[in-house]
Design a protein around this motif. Sequence first.
Motif, PDB file in Angstrom:
ATOM      1  N   GLY A  23       5.556   5.473  -5.471  1.00  0.00           N
ATOM      2  CA  GLY A  23       5.353   6.490  -6.487  1.00  0.00           C
ATOM      3  C   GLY A  23       3.936   7.022  -6.463  1.00  0.00           C
ATOM      4  O   GLY A  23       3.001   6.352  -6.001  1.00  0.00           O
ATOM      5  N   GLY A  24       3.756   8.242  -6.958  1.00  0.00           N
ATOM      6  CA  GLY A  24       2.423   8.816  -7.045  1.00  0.00           C
ATOM      7  C   GLY A  24       1.579   8.105  -8.093  1.00  0.00           C
ATOM      8  O   GLY A  24       2.090   7.554  -9.069  1.00  0.00           O
ATOM      9  N   GLY A  25       0.270   8.113  -7.883  1.00  0.00           N
ATOM     10  CA  GLY A  25      -0.636   7.486  -8.834  1.00  0.00           C
ATOM     11  C   GLY A  25      -0.970   8.404  -9.997  1.00  0.00           C
ATOM     12  O   GLY A  25      -0.836   9.628  -9.911  1.00  0.00           O
ATOM     13  N   HIS A  26      -1.420   7.814 -11.100  1.00  0.00           N
ATOM     14  CA  HIS A  26      -1.795   8.580 -12.298  1.00  0.00           C
ATOM     15  C   HIS A  26      -3.213   8.179 -12.697  1.00  0.00           C
ATOM     16  O   HIS A  26      -3.478   7.020 -13.000  1.00  0.00           O
ATOM     17  N   ASP A  51      -3.288  13.821 -12.535  1.00  0.00           N
ATOM     18  CA  ASP A  51      -4.550  13.545 -13.232  1.00  0.00           C
ATOM     19  C   ASP A  51      -5.548  12.768 -12.370  1.00  0.00           C
ATOM     20  O   ASP A  51      -6.170  11.810 -12.830  1.00  0.00           O
ATOM     21  N   GLY A  52      -5.679  13.166 -11.108  1.00  0.00           N
ATOM     22  CA  GLY A  52      -6.654  12.520 -10.239  1.00  0.00           C
ATOM     23  C   GLY A  52      -6.137  11.332  -9.468  1.00  0.00           C
ATOM     24  O   GLY A  52      -6.889  10.699  -8.708  1.00  0.00           O
ATOM     25  N   GLY A  53      -4.866  11.001  -9.639  1.00  0.00           N
ATOM     26  CA  GLY A  53      -4.277   9.925  -8.847  1.00  0.00           C
ATOM     27  C   GLY A  53      -4.057  10.367  -7.412  1.00  0.00           C
ATOM     28  O   GLY A  53      -4.235  11.538  -7.057  1.00  0.00           O
ATOM     29  N   ASP A  88       0.802  -1.233   0.000  1.00  0.00           N
ATOM     30  CA  ASP A  88       0.000   0.000   0.000  1.00  0.00           C
ATOM     31  C   ASP A  88       0.832   1.278   0.000  1.00  0.00           C
ATOM     32  O   ASP A  88       0.293   2.371   0.220  1.00  0.00           O
ATOM     33  N   SER A  89       2.127   1.186  -0.257  1.00  0.00           N
ATOM     34  CA  SER A  89       2.942   2.406  -0.243  1.00  0.00           C
ATOM     35  C   SER A  89       2.853   3.183  -1.550  1.00  0.00           C
ATOM     36  O   SER A  89       3.196   4.364  -1.596  1.00  0.00           O
ATOM     37  N   GLY A  90       2.397   2.540  -2.627  1.00  0.00           N
ATOM     38  CA  GLY A  90       2.252   3.236  -3.900  1.00  0.00           C
ATOM     39  C   GLY A  90       0.953   4.025  -3.951  1.00  0.00           C
ATOM     40  O   GLY A  90      -0.080   3.596  -3.420  1.00  0.00           O
ATOM     41  N   GLY A  91       0.988   5.187  -4.583  1.00  0.00           N
ATOM     42  CA  GLY A  91      -0.219   5.991  -4.725  1.00  0.00           C
ATOM     43  C   GLY A  91      -1.226   5.315  -5.640  1.00  0.00           C
ATOM     44  O   GLY A  91      -0.875   4.785  -6.697  1.00  0.00           O
ATOM     45  N   ALA A  92      -2.491   5.331  -5.240  1.00  0.00           N
ATOM     46  CA  ALA A  92      -3.535   4.702  -6.043  1.00  0.00           C
ATOM     47  C   ALA A  92      -3.821   5.529  -7.289  1.00  0.00           C
ATOM     48  O   ALA A  92      -3.646   6.750  -7.305  1.00  0.00           O
ATOM     49  N   GLY A  93      -4.276   4.851  -8.329  1.00  0.00           N
ATOM     50  CA  GLY A  93      -4.620   5.538  -9.561  1.00  0.00           C
ATOM     51  C   GLY A  93      -5.079   4.555 -10.610  1.00  0.00           C
ATOM     52  O   GLY A  93      -5.029   3.332 -10.410  1.00  0.00           O
ATOM     53  N   ARG A  94      -5.542   5.085 -11.735  1.00  0.00           N
ATOM     54  CA  ARG A  94      -5.828   4.190 -12.854  1.00  0.00           C
ATOM     55  C   ARG A  94      -4.575   3.376 -13.155  1.00  0.00           C
ATOM     56  O   ARG A  94      -4.634   2.181 -13.436  1.00  0.00           O
ATOM     57  N   ALA A 107     -10.783   4.938  -9.516  1.00  0.00           N
ATOM     58  CA  ALA A 107     -12.030   4.270  -9.899  1.00  0.00           C
ATOM     59  C   ALA A 107     -11.973   3.713 -11.318  1.00  0.00           C
ATOM     60  O   ALA A 107     -12.774   2.841 -11.679  1.00  0.00           O
ATOM     61  N   ASP A 108     -11.024   4.208 -12.116  1.00  0.00           N
ATOM     62  CA  ASP A 108     -10.909   3.753 -13.500  1.00  0.00           C
ATOM     63  C   ASP A 108      -9.937   2.588 -13.666  1.00  0.00           C
ATOM     64  O   ASP A 108      -9.706   2.131 -14.789  1.00  0.00           O
ATOM     65  N   ARG A 109      -9.376   2.101 -12.566  1.00  0.00           N
ATOM     66  CA  ARG A 109      -8.405   1.011 -12.681  1.00  0.00           C
ATOM     67  C   ARG A 109      -9.109  -0.296 -13.016  1.00  0.00           C
ATOM     68  O   ARG A 109     -10.189  -0.607 -12.491  1.00  0.00           O
ATOM     69  N   ASP A 110      -8.481  -1.076 -13.867  1.00  0.00           N
ATOM     70  CA  ASP A 110      -8.998  -2.382 -14.256  1.00  0.00           C
ATOM     71  C   ASP A 110      -9.097  -3.269 -13.009  1.00  0.00           C
ATOM     72  O   ASP A 110      -8.097  -3.494 -12.325  1.00  0.00           O
ATOM     73  N   PRO A 111     -10.294  -3.783 -12.684  1.00  0.00           N
ATOM     74  CA  PRO A 111     -10.436  -4.628 -11.489  1.00  0.00           C
ATOM     75  C   PRO A 111      -9.493  -5.826 -11.483  1.00  0.00           C
ATOM     76  O   PRO A 111      -9.030  -6.249 -10.415  1.00  0.00           O
ATOM     77  N   ALA A 112      -9.195  -6.372 -12.660  1.00  0.00           N
ATOM     78  CA  ALA A 112      -8.283  -7.519 -12.712  1.00  0.00           C
ATOM     79  C   ALA A 112      -6.893  -7.127 -12.231  1.00  0.00           C
ATOM     80  O   ALA A 112      -6.193  -7.925 -11.585  1.00  0.00           O
ATOM     81  N   ARG A 113      -6.485  -5.901 -12.530  1.00  0.00           N
ATOM     82  CA  ARG A 113      -5.179  -5.428 -12.059  1.00  0.00           C
ATOM     83  C   ARG A 113      -5.172  -5.282 -10.539  1.00  0.00           C
ATOM     84  O   ARG A 113      -4.172  -5.580  -9.881  1.00  0.00           O
TER      85      ARG A 113
END
Length: 573
Positions: free
Chosen positions: A534-537, A492-494, A452-458, A541-547
């Motif tokens: 790293g920061g998210g990009h 970009d919203g990350g 969980d240290s990486g920033g969430a994002g698409r 909410a747009d991230r592929d659920p499989a990922r």
Amino acid sequence: MSEHPAVDPAAVDAVTVEVVRSYLLAAAQEMRTTLVRTAFNPVIYEVLDFGISLYDEHLALIAEAPGLTFFLGANDFSLRKGVEHVGRENLHPGDIVMLNYPYWNAAHAYDATLFAPVFLPPESTETSGGDGFLVGFVCVRAHWMDLGAKDPGYVLDSTDVHQEGLLFPGTKVYSRGEPVRDIHDLIRFNSRLPDLVLGDLHAQVAAIRTGERRLLETITKFSKPTVDAAVAVVRARSEARTRAALAALPQGSWTAEDWLDDDGITADPIRMRVTVTIADGTFTVDFAGSAPAARGPVNMPFGATIALCKVVLKALTGPDEPGDEGSTAPLTVLAEPGTLFHAVYPAPTFTLWTGIVALELVHKALAQGMPDRVPASSGGDVPGFMMVGTHQDTGEFYAISNNDPVGWGGTAEHDGLDATIHLSESTVRSTPLEVLEARSGMLFERLEMRTDSGGAGRYRGGVGIRRDIRFVQPGEFLSVIKKTGSAPWALDGGQQSDPNQVIVFPGTERERRISTERVVVEPGDRITLLTAGGGGHGDPADRDPARVRDDVDQGLVSPEAARTVYGIGVRDA
């Protein structure tokens, strides 16, 4: 950029151009191999903390080998200052000159640059003098572990350059092929690690002699006019490619700000500001508005500031092509003398982490105009550490260092890399754990990805690591991080990622968090290092659920974060 005499590109065909280019690149690569195989210091042969390059007689870069990313652009500045100081008329075959004066060397005092002129022998040309004909230079920069600074290891709180070690403004260590014994003795008797330092000096000398030999072989095989023509074609092609790439990017000016944690003397944050302009095939980086020179050792030699900007320009316009003089010709760097990014004597410069944070600052400015071309923040910094002391098995003083990996920022096309050396040093490696344990009083009880240290994002930011250290011998532990007070930025919203953390004496009443500090440790003491993601990009909410599910399976994202941040239900393992 150096001045070049007119050369007729038509004098050489395309096949010969590529063959000559390959010969020169191979010469640089062989220098690299020689250095790695002969160095005494693991920061050179394991970490690859060096820079290797070849130049023509006009001091223009013609080839280089992979080393520390920042050094690929810094040797140019150093060589020109060194030749200016010594004087061309005072250079002879067999000479090797050493330069580590920070304001001319584009680095701190422990990065020793050695360079040598290359002469064709008198019998090779009718127009040469007794020394022959000057045809180029070879240059090797490498990090030494001690040159007699006020403290062993990194100097974290110097207030004057003379506290940072012995200084050489451009001094011959070899004269006409023979070692200058007085200078070698001066180095030996002013270092806490004389055998290590002189061993590395000799390794650099071996690499230089390799480069001299290969450059002369290339010129002898193809002729000097042919090599000059081939180099001119490659240089012109590189410059044209860089300018065309810049013209294809968004045009405009963008400004960004950020802060260093401190200067090593006070706890006050240090302001950094940059304006980046892309216009008409040029790339201008202006650090106006940054803090004046700091009291502590975070000031940047101007050559080092130029080098960090070269890294950004190269990554934007030609990351897959070897560098040469033409590839950075469109670059202009501005910084007022006496400020954070243009140190002048006697400002201290030892802790060059400023440049690491500043590279991301330039990206932050560019992201305003091209968020699809640059990543979000990649951890914000390089989490470095060192231990110094007397080894109980040998009774000898030691100093050993390491730079830990971070998570890279997410991009518009893919996730950031997990647990990877910061992009400012992407061509080097961490010191192997086994080497650190064997050569110091550290025992590593845990080394793992930091969930969980990486920033969430698409496209999420990469994750950092957790490293738990238990000390088995007394000594001093040095933490070197300049970006713990603020989180790495997103795009970009990350979402932002967790920042770097260093926790000393965890689980005891002495527990506290530090950034850059020298800590006395005893057997049984512990320190935990948590490196940033790293920061998210893009919107999570747009991230592929499989990922997301795959991230949970790999332990990079927790089931709880999958539910609360990404809205994906994942069963706990």
